[in-house]
Design a protein around this motif. Structure first.
Motif, mmCIF file in Angstrom:
data_model
loop_
_atom_site.group_PDB
_atom_site.id
_atom_site.type_symbol
_atom_site.label_atom_id
_atom_site.label_comp_id
_atom_site.label_asym_id
_atom_site.label_seq_id
_atom_site.Cartn_x
_atom_site.Cartn_y
_atom_site.Cartn_z
ATOM 1 N N VAL A 57 32.753 20.674 9.703
ATOM 2 C CA VAL A 57 31.726 21.582 10.202
ATOM 3 C C VAL A 57 31.651 22.723 9.200
ATOM 4 C CG1 VAL A 57 31.027 23.091 12.077
ATOM 5 C CG2 VAL A 57 32.166 20.952 12.598
ATOM 6 N N ALA A 58 30.439 23.089 8.786
ATOM 7 C CA ALA A 58 30.261 24.061 7.713
ATOM 8 C C ALA A 58 30.690 25.475 8.080
ATOM 9 C CB ALA A 58 28.810 24.068 7.252
ATOM 10 N N GLY A 59 30.518 25.889 9.307
ATOM 11 C CA GLY A 59 30.855 27.256 9.667
ATOM 12 C C GLY A 59 30.840 27.473 11.162
ATOM 13 N N PHE A 60 31.041 28.724 11.533
ATOM 14 C CA PHE A 60 31.153 29.086 12.940
ATOM 15 C C PHE A 60 29.867 28.808 13.711
ATOM 16 C CE2 PHE A 60 30.726 32.416 16.232
ATOM 17 C CZ PHE A 60 31.763 31.997 17.057
ATOM 18 N N TRP A 61 28.733 29.245 13.182
ATOM 19 C CA TRP A 61 27.466 29.034 13.878
ATOM 20 C C TRP A 61 27.090 27.557 13.911
ATOM 21 C CZ3 TRP A 61 26.333 32.663 17.005
ATOM 22 C CH2 TRP A 61 26.672 33.978 16.708
ATOM 23 N N SER A 62 27.462 26.843 12.878
ATOM 24 C CA SER A 62 27.249 25.389 12.882
ATOM 25 C C SER A 62 28.106 24.727 13.954
ATOM 26 C CB SER A 62 27.613 24.808 11.518
ATOM 27 O OG SER A 62 26.761 25.298 10.532
ATOM 28 N N ALA A 63 29.300 25.247 14.164
ATOM 29 C CA ALA A 63 30.177 24.701 15.205
ATOM 30 C C ALA A 63 29.582 24.934 16.595
ATOM 31 C CB ALA A 63 31.567 25.337 15.110
ATOM 32 N N ILE A 64 29.024 26.108 16.819
ATOM 33 C CA ILE A 64 28.407 26.393 18.118
ATOM 34 C C ILE A 64 27.199 25.485 18.342
ATOM 35 C CG2 ILE A 64 27.144 28.125 19.455
ATOM 36 C CD1 ILE A 64 29.026 30.225 18.255
ATOM 37 N N ALA A 65 26.338 25.369 17.331
ATOM 38 C CA ALA A 65 25.165 24.498 17.456
ATOM 39 C C ALA A 65 25.577 23.037 17.577
ATOM 40 C CB ALA A 65 24.244 24.697 16.250
ATOM 41 N N GLY A 66 26.577 22.623 16.806
ATOM 42 C CA GLY A 66 27.062 21.247 16.874
ATOM 43 C C GLY A 66 27.666 20.924 18.229
ATOM 44 N N ALA A 67 28.423 21.856 18.791
ATOM 45 C CA ALA A 67 29.017 21.637 20.112
ATOM 46 C C ALA A 67 27.935 21.528 21.178
ATOM 47 C CB ALA A 67 29.983 22.769 20.442
ATOM 48 N N LEU A 68 26.911 22.351 21.073
ATOM 49 C CA LEU A 68 25.809 22.290 22.035
ATOM 50 C C LEU A 68 25.052 20.967 21.921
ATOM 51 C CD1 LEU A 68 24.116 23.742 24.193
ATOM 52 C CD2 LEU A 68 22.753 24.698 22.344
ATOM 53 N N LEU A 69 24.761 20.566 20.709
ATOM 54 C CA LEU A 69 24.064 19.309 20.480
ATOM 55 C C LEU A 69 24.913 18.118 20.931
ATOM 56 C CD1 LEU A 69 21.380 18.348 19.349
ATOM 57 C CD2 LEU A 69 22.440 18.240 17.103
ATOM 58 N N TYR A 70 26.207 18.161 20.618
ATOM 59 C CA TYR A 70 27.139 17.112 21.044
ATOM 60 C C TYR A 70 27.172 17.001 22.564
ATOM 61 C CZ TYR A 70 31.765 15.189 22.175
ATOM 62 O OH TYR A 70 32.808 14.478 22.716
ATOM 63 N N SER A 71 27.201 18.127 23.249
ATOM 64 C CA SER A 71 27.220 18.124 24.714
ATOM 65 C C SER A 71 25.939 17.528 25.285
ATOM 66 C CB SER A 71 27.399 19.543 25.248
ATOM 67 O OG SER A 71 28.640 20.063 24.863
ATOM 68 N N LEU A 72 24.806 17.904 24.709
ATOM 69 C CA LEU A 72 23.522 17.385 25.194
ATOM 70 C C LEU A 72 23.392 15.876 24.981
ATOM 71 C CD1 LEU A 72 21.107 20.221 24.041
ATOM 72 C CD2 LEU A 72 21.786 19.672 26.383
ATOM 73 N N ILE A 73 23.798 15.419 23.804
ATOM 74 C CA ILE A 73 23.712 13.985 23.513
ATOM 75 C C ILE A 73 24.678 13.208 24.396
ATOM 76 C CG2 ILE A 73 24.112 12.218 21.754
ATOM 77 C CD1 ILE A 73 23.200 14.344 19.681
ATOM 78 N N SER A 74 25.875 13.716 24.547
ATOM 79 C CA SER A 74 26.868 13.061 25.394
ATOM 80 C C SER A 74 26.404 13.000 26.849
ATOM 81 C CB SER A 74 28.198 13.802 25.291
ATOM 82 O OG SER A 74 29.148 13.240 26.138
ATOM 83 N N TRP A 75 25.829 14.080 27.316
ATOM 84 C CA TRP A 75 25.303 14.114 28.694
ATOM 85 C C TRP A 75 24.189 13.084 28.867
ATOM 86 C CZ3 TRP A 75 20.269 15.661 29.905
ATOM 87 C CH2 TRP A 75 19.979 15.674 31.268
ATOM 88 N N ALA A 76 23.268 13.037 27.910
ATOM 89 C CA ALA A 76 22.136 12.113 28.008
ATOM 90 C C ALA A 76 22.607 10.653 27.966
ATOM 91 C CB ALA A 76 21.145 12.373 26.870
ATOM 92 N N LEU A 77 23.529 10.347 27.063
ATOM 93 C CA LEU A 77 24.047 8.975 26.986
ATOM 94 C C LEU A 77 24.825 8.610 28.242
ATOM 95 C CD1 LEU A 77 25.254 8.744 23.272
ATOM 96 C CD2 LEU A 77 23.278 7.618 24.306
ATOM 97 N N SER A 78 25.582 9.531 28.764
ATOM 98 C CA SER A 78 26.333 9.283 30.002
ATOM 99 C C SER A 78 25.378 9.056 31.177
ATOM 100 C CB SER A 78 27.264 10.447 30.319
ATOM 101 O OG SER A 78 28.271 10.553 29.347
ATOM 102 N N ALA A 79 24.323 9.833 31.233
ATOM 103 C CA ALA A 79 23.347 9.660 32.327
ATOM 104 C C ALA A 79 22.663 8.298 32.234
ATOM 105 C CB ALA A 79 22.317 10.775 32.270
ATOM 106 N N LEU A 80 22.428 7.826 31.022
ATOM 107 C CA LEU A 80 21.774 6.534 30.845
ATOM 108 C C LEU A 80 22.716 5.347 31.078
ATOM 109 C CD1 LEU A 80 19.632 7.169 27.650
ATOM 110 C CD2 LEU A 80 18.791 6.789 29.972
ATOM 111 N N LEU A 81 23.953 5.473 30.629
ATOM 112 C CA LEU A 81 24.860 4.315 30.623
ATOM 113 C C LEU A 81 25.827 4.263 31.790
ATOM 114 C CD1 LEU A 81 25.634 4.272 26.802
ATOM 115 C CD2 LEU A 81 24.024 2.847 28.066
ATOM 116 N N LEU A 82 26.189 5.393 32.343
ATOM 117 C CA LEU A 82 27.156 5.410 33.440
ATOM 118 C C LEU A 82 26.435 5.563 34.763
ATOM 119 C CD1 LEU A 82 29.982 7.678 31.976
ATOM 120 C CD2 LEU A 82 29.924 5.185 32.090
ATOM 121 N N LYS A 83 26.327 4.501 35.459
ATOM 122 C CA LYS A 83 25.703 4.536 36.775
ATOM 123 C C LYS A 83 26.809 4.614 37.836
ATOM 124 C CE LYS A 83 21.606 3.714 35.112
ATOM 125 N NZ LYS A 83 20.650 4.747 34.966
ATOM 126 N N LYS A 84 26.574 5.403 38.870
ATOM 127 C CA LYS A 84 27.596 5.530 39.919
ATOM 128 C C LYS A 84 27.440 4.510 40.989
ATOM 129 C CE LYS A 84 28.734 10.264 39.236
ATOM 130 N NZ LYS A 84 28.954 11.544 39.737
#
Length: 113
Positions: free
Chosen positions: A86-113
């Motif tokens: 990760v290039a820097g602090f602000w990149s880490a914050i943006a990357g963590a936010l993007l990672y969370s959003l993508i992970s949430w979206a994939l989980s919502a699509l693939l993990l059915k309860k």
């Protein structure tokens, strides 16, 4: 089985982030698997302590400081896992936010309860 699928979803989300951000780099999917595992462990073991220590600031910022905590966790993992950068602090914050959003979206699509 569900834990393994969640781990794979998180690794896939982490592998997708560099395609959307130039300041985050994941060498290959094996590195993404390792980084997702370490990120999960860091979030389980270290994040609760950090959230508790930063609780006054989090309350003052109406919860927005949690983004900083998530970015710090993302940056810590990038410093420990070889092949994940990760290039820097602000990149880490943006990357963590993007990672969370993508992970949430994939989980919502693939993990059915």
């Amino acid at each position: 089985m569900r834990l393994l699928l969640t781990w794979l979803i998180n690794a896939a989300a982490l592998f997708i982030v560099p395609y959307l951000m130039k300041t985050v780099y994941v060498e290959n999917f094996v590195v993404a698997l390792i980084a997702a595992l370490v990120l999960g462990l860091v979030n389980v073991l270290i994040k609760p302590i950090l959230v508790l220590l930063t609780l006054p600031v989090t309350i003052l910022t109406l919860g927005l400081f949690i983004f900083v905590v998530n970015g710090v966790m993302f940056w810590i993992v990038a410093n420990f896992v070889s092949g994940f950068y990760v290039a820097g602090f602000w990149s880490a914050i943006a990357g963590a936010l993007l990672y969370s959003l993508i992970s949430w979206a994939l989980s919502a699509l693939l993990l059915k309860k």
